[in-house]
Design an enzyme around this catalytic site. Structure first.
Site, PDB file in Angstrom:
ATOM      1  N   LYS A   1       0.841  -1.201   0.000  1.00 44.72           N
ATOM      2  CA  LYS A   1       0.000   0.000   0.000  1.00 44.72           C
ATOM      3  C   LYS A   1       0.879   1.256   0.000  1.00 44.72           C
ATOM      4  O   LYS A   1       2.063   1.190   0.326  1.00 44.72           O
ATOM      5  CB  LYS A   1      -0.927  -0.018   1.223  1.00 44.72           C
ATOM      6  CG  LYS A   1      -0.196  -0.076   2.568  1.00 44.72           C
ATOM      7  CD  LYS A   1      -1.158  -0.387   3.719  1.00 44.72           C
ATOM      8  CE  LYS A   1      -0.419  -0.444   5.052  1.00 44.72           C
ATOM      9  NZ  LYS A   1      -1.295  -0.882   6.153  1.00 44.72           N
TER      10      LYS A   1
ATOM     11  N   ARG B   1     -11.018  -0.750  14.106  1.00 45.11           N
ATOM     12  CA  ARG B   1     -10.735   0.026  12.897  1.00 45.11           C
ATOM     13  C   ARG B   1     -11.549  -0.506  11.727  1.00 45.11           C
ATOM     14  O   ARG B   1     -12.393   0.178  11.195  1.00 45.11           O
ATOM     15  CB  ARG B   1      -9.232   0.001  12.593  1.00 45.11           C
ATOM     16  CG  ARG B   1      -8.848   0.933  11.461  1.00 45.11           C
ATOM     17  CD  ARG B   1      -7.348   0.986  11.214  1.00 45.11           C
ATOM     18  NE  ARG B   1      -6.814  -0.217  10.596  1.00 45.11           N
ATOM     19  CZ  ARG B   1      -5.568  -0.306  10.109  1.00 45.11           C
ATOM     20  NH1 ARG B   1      -4.745   0.725  10.195  1.00 45.11           N
ATOM     21  NH2 ARG B   1      -5.153  -1.440   9.569  1.00 45.11           N
TER      22      ARG B   1
ATOM     23  N   TYR C   1      12.994  30.860   8.408  1.00 44.26           N
ATOM     24  CA  TYR C   1      11.682  31.442   8.700  1.00 44.26           C
ATOM     25  C   TYR C   1      11.486  31.644  10.197  1.00 44.26           C
ATOM     26  O   TYR C   1      11.811  30.776  11.004  1.00 44.26           O
ATOM     27  CB  TYR C   1      10.571  30.522   8.182  1.00 44.26           C
ATOM     28  CG  TYR C   1      10.360  30.614   6.684  1.00 44.26           C
ATOM     29  CD1 TYR C   1       9.994  31.813   6.076  1.00 44.26           C
ATOM     30  CD2 TYR C   1      10.530  29.496   5.885  1.00 44.26           C
ATOM     31  CE1 TYR C   1       9.792  31.894   4.713  1.00 44.26           C
ATOM     32  CE2 TYR C   1      10.327  29.555   4.509  1.00 44.26           C
ATOM     33  CZ  TYR C   1       9.955  30.773   3.932  1.00 44.26           C
ATOM     34  OH  TYR C   1       9.758  30.842   2.577  1.00 44.26           O
TER      35      TYR C   1
ATOM     36  N   MET D   1      10.032  24.623   2.686  1.00 45.16           N
ATOM     37  CA  MET D   1       9.382  23.693   1.759  1.00 45.16           C
ATOM     38  C   MET D   1      10.409  22.940   0.897  1.00 45.16           C
ATOM     39  O   MET D   1      10.303  21.730   0.706  1.00 45.16           O
ATOM     40  CB  MET D   1       8.421  24.458   0.835  1.00 45.16           C
ATOM     41  CG  MET D   1       7.644  23.543  -0.113  1.00 45.16           C
ATOM     42  SD  MET D   1       6.689  24.441  -1.342  1.00 45.16           S
ATOM     43  CE  MET D   1       5.433  25.216  -0.339  1.00 45.16           C
TER      44      MET D   1
HETATM   45  C1  LIG Z   1      -0.535  -1.876   6.845  1.00 46.02           C
HETATM   46  C2  LIG Z   1      -1.111  -3.201   7.170  1.00 46.02           C
HETATM   47  C3  LIG Z   1      -0.280  -4.331   7.266  1.00 46.02           C
HETATM   48  C4  LIG Z   1       1.228  -4.242   7.255  1.00 46.02           C
HETATM   49  O1  LIG Z   1       1.647  -3.730   8.512  1.00 46.02           O
HETATM   50  P1  LIG Z   1       3.194  -3.539   8.865  1.00 46.02           P
HETATM   51  O2  LIG Z   1       3.152  -3.084  10.273  1.00 46.02           O
HETATM   52  O3  LIG Z   1       3.708  -2.506   7.931  1.00 46.02           O
HETATM   53  O4  LIG Z   1       3.859  -4.851   8.677  1.00 46.02           O
HETATM   54  C5  LIG Z   1      -0.892  -5.566   7.430  1.00 46.02           C
HETATM   55  N1  LIG Z   1      -2.239  -5.680   7.514  1.00 46.02           N
HETATM   56  C6  LIG Z   1      -3.057  -4.604   7.459  1.00 46.02           C
HETATM   57  C7  LIG Z   1      -4.516  -4.799   7.587  1.00 46.02           C
HETATM   58  C8  LIG Z   1      -2.531  -3.336   7.301  1.00 46.02           C
HETATM   59  O5  LIG Z   1      -3.334  -2.271   7.291  1.00 46.02           O
END
Ligand SMILES: *Cc1c(COP(=O)(O)O)cnc(C)c1O
Length: 388
Positions: free
Chosen positions: A50, A149, A271, A319
């Protein structure tokens, strides 16, 4: 090839004129995949890719992991599945962790992506599509074992198990859940979630279980299930807080010096004048800022490194640039264009994250698009694939 590199090449901008060099060691990535596979054995290991493979470039990461034997890939959003699909070998499975937004079912089925069903409504919609099309559709089913979640509650899962009509037309490929505290080996939440996972999997005998993320792989054999699901550890970050990091570093970031100057004591830097030089100070301005993924929280806190010398960040991160105190170096040490280290052998990803008051995940996923990206491929692919 990564989008940035393509643009860089198209515009004739070579590596030396880029603001920095982001080196992504795909051989180390493969080494990490093998290490996780040995640790999880005999459980096979999927890859969570992801957020563009945690900022490293899913189009490069996925084929390399596939060559190393990985067949299951997870993205979070459906749009990531759409973008990744052209780079995905035909025998690989692509899961969408966040599941189905209402109305996206048809597109997901057309793409051949496998949704993680997180609610009874998602299951209902996926089932309705399968029945309407007269085909069987694959899906993973997520249960919430204590993170609040995503996923069905245990009672919802029970209801589904006792009324299989709710899953008509769906072939379940995984029962999964996600650990909230796997990076803390002694945390009481993990055994509690494991108990929930066992209850859930007992409701669907014969369906493979996917439970462990990076930290979960290191929690113990009972957490591994039938498909481990690490993300961050593949990319070299520490999977848990307790152990010394067992993973190989994958990312190295060097940024270029734009100019240097010597200023008297009492000079306001950057800044807001948020830093006042306490003495005569030699300053180098570096060509990366918060738009390149160096968080503003590194202002007056973090550092760059040059040949073993720590160069403290002074003033606020801009930036597109930041300033470091280079008084400790010889006056001619940092000619314009010189690379200094932000992430590398002197300063780990975790150290940068700690200085920025965040976690390695956030540093990785924000890595900027303006660096020259250099991908180092494993030796079996050397010569075949372009090196940058
Ligand atoms: C992001 C995620 C993972 C991977 O988690 P890591 O801590 O990066 O190994 C696995 N399962 C779900 C559902 C996630 O959201």
């Amino acid at each position: 090839m990564n989008e940035t590199v393509r643009l860089t090449m198209a515009s004739g901008v070579d590596e030396t004129s880029a603001c920095g060099r982001l080196t992504i060691d795909l051989a180390a990535l493969v080494e990490n995949y093998r290490r996780l596979s040995r640790r999880a054995a005999p459980t096979p290991v999927a890859a969570v890719v992801k957020a563009d493979a945690y900022g490293l470039g899913a189009a490069e990461v996925v084929p390399v992991l596939h060559s190393a034997g990985c067949r299951d890939f997870f993205v979070a959003h459906f749009i990531e599945a759409v973008r990744l699909k052209p780079f995905l070998p035909g025998d690989a499975r692509l899961y969408v962790l966040n599941g189905l937004m209402p109305g996206s079912e048809g597109a997901c089925a057309d793409l051949g992506a496998i949704p993680v069903l997180n609610s009874l409504d998602q299951a209902k919609a996926w089932s309705a599509l399968a029945l309407a099309r007269g085909i069987e559709l694959e899906a993973a089913l997520q249960v919430d074992t204590g993170m609040a979640r995503l996923g069905l509650s245990l009672p919802e899962l029970q209801a589904l198990a006792t009324d299989p009509a709710g899953l008509a037309g769906i072939r379940l490929t995984l029962i999964m859940s996600h650990l909230a505290c796997a990076d803390q080996p002694d945390h009481a939440a993990s055994p509690s979630q494991l108990a929930g996972m066992r209850t859930a999997s007992a409701l669907f005998p014969g369906i493979p279980v996917s439970f462990a993320n990076s930290g979960g792989v290191f929690l113990g054999p009972e957490y591994r299930g039938d498909l481990a699901r690490p993300g961050v550890a593949l990319y070299g970050a520490a999977p848990t807080v307790a152990e010394e990091n067992p993973m190989h570093p994958v990312v190295r970031l060097d940024v270029r010096v734009i100019q240097t100057r010597t200023v008297p004591a009492g000079t306001a830097v950057g800044y807001g004048g948020a830093y006042l030089t306490p003495r005569e100070t030699r300053i180098a301005t570096l060509a990366a800022g918060y738009a390149d993924g160096l968080p503003r929280s590194l202002s007056n806190r973090g550092a760059a490194w040059f040949e073993g010398t720590r160069l403290p960040i002074i003033g606020r991160i801009s930036m597109d640039s930041l300033m470091v105190d280079v008084t400790a170096l010889a006056e001619d040490a940092l000619a314009p264009g010189t690379l200094v280290e932000m992430i590398g052998p002197n300063q780990t990803l975790e150290a940068v994250a700690a200085d920025a008051d965040t976690i390695s995940y956030e540093i990785l996923t924000r890595l900027g698009q303006r660096y020259h990206r250099h991908y180092a491929y494993p030796s079996s692919r050397e010569g075949g694939q372009g090196q940058s």
